[in-house]
Scaffold this motif. Structure first.
Motif: not given
Length: 127
Positions: A26-32, A45-46, A76-81, A87-89
């Protein structure tokens, strides 16, 4: 808006009795992104992991307003370098919106809750 000195780690308390693989889908369907090894999501992105909440409690999770602390899962989420903070928010706001639309109980806990859709969802629990 200035994002200097903002800790970008974000935790989302997610309460559902669904299997973690369904949650990741479901997360994958939501944000890719694609489900990765273990409980992660491979995303540009994260970095995102869905883990079991060590504080999970069947009874306490139903008590408002702070029952979310005892949810079954944590995301638990962190932005990619190199990813812009804005964009992250925005991605986390989209994730929350998608989870809510699918009927999940989700509340974000981070230094930038005020910048998220519905301020991360805490106030929605009291409505």
């Amino acid at each position: 808006m200035q994002y200097n000195n903002l800790n970008l780690f974000c935790k989302i308390y997610l309460d559902t009795d669904l299997d973690r693989a369904i949650v990741l889908s479901d997360i994958s369907r939501t944000i890719g992104g694609q489900p990765g090894p273990y409980s992660s999501l491979v995303h540009g992105i994260c970095d995102l992991d869905v883990i079991r909440n060590d504080d999970f409690n069947e009874q306490k999770r139903k008590v408002l307003p702070d029952g979310f602390l005892f949810s079954k899962y944590l995301i638990e989420i962190e932005p990619c370098k190199g990813i812009r903070t804005e964009t992250y928010i925005t991605t986390i706001s989209r994730l929350l919106e998608g989870l809510w639309e699918r009927g999940y109980k989700a509340v974000a806990s981070c230094d930038f809750e005020e910048l998220l859709l519905n301020k991360g969802g805490y106030n929605q629990l009291q409505e």
